[in-house]
Scaffold this active site. Structure first.
Site, PDB file in Angstrom:
ATOM      1  CG  ASP A 182      -2.808  19.421   4.067  1.00  0.00           C
ATOM      2  OD1 ASP A 182      -2.794  18.505   3.211  1.00  0.00           O
ATOM      3  OD2 ASP A 182      -2.425  19.254   5.239  1.00  0.00           O
TER       4      ASP A 182
ATOM      5  CD  GLU B 248      -0.315  16.546   6.744  1.00  0.00           C
ATOM      6  OE1 GLU B 248      -0.710  17.367   5.899  1.00  0.00           O
ATOM      7  OE2 GLU B 248      -1.089  15.756   7.334  1.00  0.00           O
TER       8      GLU B 248
ATOM      9  CG  ASP C 135       0.615   7.116   3.111  1.00  0.00           C
ATOM     10  OD1 ASP C 135       0.045   6.140   2.602  1.00  0.00           O
ATOM     11  OD2 ASP C 135       0.159   8.269   3.034  1.00  0.00           O
TER      12      ASP C 135
ATOM     13  CG  HIS D  41      -1.576  15.343   2.777  1.00  0.00           C
ATOM     14  ND1 HIS D  41      -2.607  15.768   3.580  1.00  0.00           N
ATOM     15  CD2 HIS D  41      -1.911  14.088   2.391  1.00  0.00           C
ATOM     16  CE1 HIS D  41      -3.512  14.808   3.670  1.00  0.00           C
ATOM     17  NE2 HIS D  41      -3.120  13.781   2.963  1.00  0.00           N
TER      18      HIS D  41
HETATM   19  C1  GLP Z   1      -4.624  10.266   3.023  1.00  0.00           C
HETATM   20  C2  GLP Z   1      -3.469   9.550   2.320  1.00  0.00           C
HETATM   21  C3  GLP Z   1      -3.097  10.214   1.020  1.00  0.00           C
HETATM   22  C4  GLP Z   1      -4.353  10.503   0.207  1.00  0.00           C
HETATM   23  C5  GLP Z   1      -5.251  11.444   0.977  1.00  0.00           C
HETATM   24  C6  GLP Z   1      -6.517  11.834   0.229  1.00  0.00           C
HETATM   25  O1  GLP Z   1      -4.209  11.291   3.863  1.00  0.00           O
HETATM   26  N1  GLP Z   1      -2.303   9.477   3.147  1.00  0.00           N
HETATM   27  O2  GLP Z   1      -2.196   9.379   0.314  1.00  0.00           O
HETATM   28  O3  GLP Z   1      -4.003  11.048  -1.028  1.00  0.00           O
HETATM   29  O4  GLP Z   1      -5.632  10.788   2.177  1.00  0.00           O
HETATM   30  O5  GLP Z   1      -7.499  10.862   0.376  1.00  0.00           O
HETATM   31  P1  GLP Z   1      -8.866  10.833  -0.403  1.00  0.00           P
HETATM   32  O6  GLP Z   1      -8.553  10.292  -1.758  1.00  0.00           O
HETATM   33  O7  GLP Z   1      -9.729   9.902   0.393  1.00  0.00           O
HETATM   34  O8  GLP Z   1      -9.380  12.225  -0.448  1.00  0.00           O
END
Ligand code: GLP
Length: 244
Positions: free
Chosen positions: A139, A146, A70, A141
């Site tokens: 959440d 989402e 992404d 995702h």
């Molecule tokens: C972002 C990314 C996700 C990732 C999520 C969790 O929203 N788009 O791909 O998994 O954050 O991030 P973290 O590992 O910092 O909790």
């Protein structure tokens, strides 16, 4: 939890090592494999481990192709908060992967539809994703898919949920600077990967881990769809497993 393998590890450092083992194995058996990569704090110990292992001669990234999940809408590749920048800083600049063999959705795309279709087409031309790495949002995702009423199919534009913008504001000066939209591989794109690794660490992820893999499969918890994938390994630390 059907086919999902749960690998419980002590801490983020051990998560990094176990996940790196799976990358090492994949690249050894298929040097030009296609890997799907993720951003966020969780994969960082893994990326550090991959850099170390290439330095030590255990992994060779020179033929590997990579596609990221992404990117924020509106951020240029050289914006310090863009996911392209994150990948350069935390992995690509330190390994032998060729720049032309790394793709991240274009945050500045003018024709969004064309950019998303071209992204899917590139992955297909490479022969599909062999090994997809995923983190998880609070959440549920994955990428930036989402909770919704249906599972989104392919690479597309999404509005970011408030909880996601709040969680990601730690990287920006203020909440106002956090983009409100992003481009992400769809759930269909992710599910087409032949093998998936999800990394989950920290007590704040314990509830969503439980919901995703021990609850019903529903688009309200996007990661729950992974229960239907034939080859998923979840690598989670003790803190994240604390509610199991
Ligand atoms: C972002 C990314 C996700 C990732 C999520 C969790 O929203 N788009 O791909 O998994 O954050 O991030 P973290 O590992 O910092 O909790």
């Amino acid at each position: 939890m059907l086919h999902v393998k749960l690998l419980k590890v002590k801490d983020p450092a051990e998560m990094g090592k176990r996940a790196a083992d799976l990358f090492e194995e994949m690249i050894a058996s298929k040097p030009a494999c296609v890997i799907g990569l993720a951003t966020g704090s969780t994969p960082l110990p893994l990326y550090r481990e991959l850099i170390e292992r290439e330095k030590a001669g255990r992994i060779d990234f020179s033929k590997v192709r990579s596609a990221n999940l992404d990117e924020y809408k509106g951020l240029a590749p050289d914006h310090p908060q863009s996911y392209r920048y994150f990948m350069q800083e935390n992995l690509f600049n330190h390994i032998s992967i060729k720049p032309e063999n790394t793709i991240v959705p274009d945050g500045l795309a003018e024709d969004v539809q064309a950019m998303c279709s071209a992204y899917e087409a590139q992955i297909e031309e490479w022969g599909g994703v062999d090994l997809q790495l995923l983190g998880i949002g609070h959440d549920g995702h994955i990428g930036f898919n989402e909770p919704e009423e249906t599972f989104p199919g392919m690479t597309h534009e999404v509005e970011l949920a408030d909880i996601t913008r709040q969680a990601n504001k730690r990287f920006f000066n203020s909440i106002g600077e956090v983009p409100t939209a992003a481009y992400t591989m769809g759930i269909g794109t992710v599910m087409a990967a032949r093998k998936i690794i999800m990394v989950i660490t920290g007590a704040d992820k314990a509830e969503i881990l439980k919901k995703s893999f021990f609850g019903p499969v529903t688009p309200e918890v996007p990661a729950s769809i992974l229960q239907f994938h034939p080859d998923v390994t979840v690598i989670a630390d003790e803190a994240a497993c604390s509610l199991l």
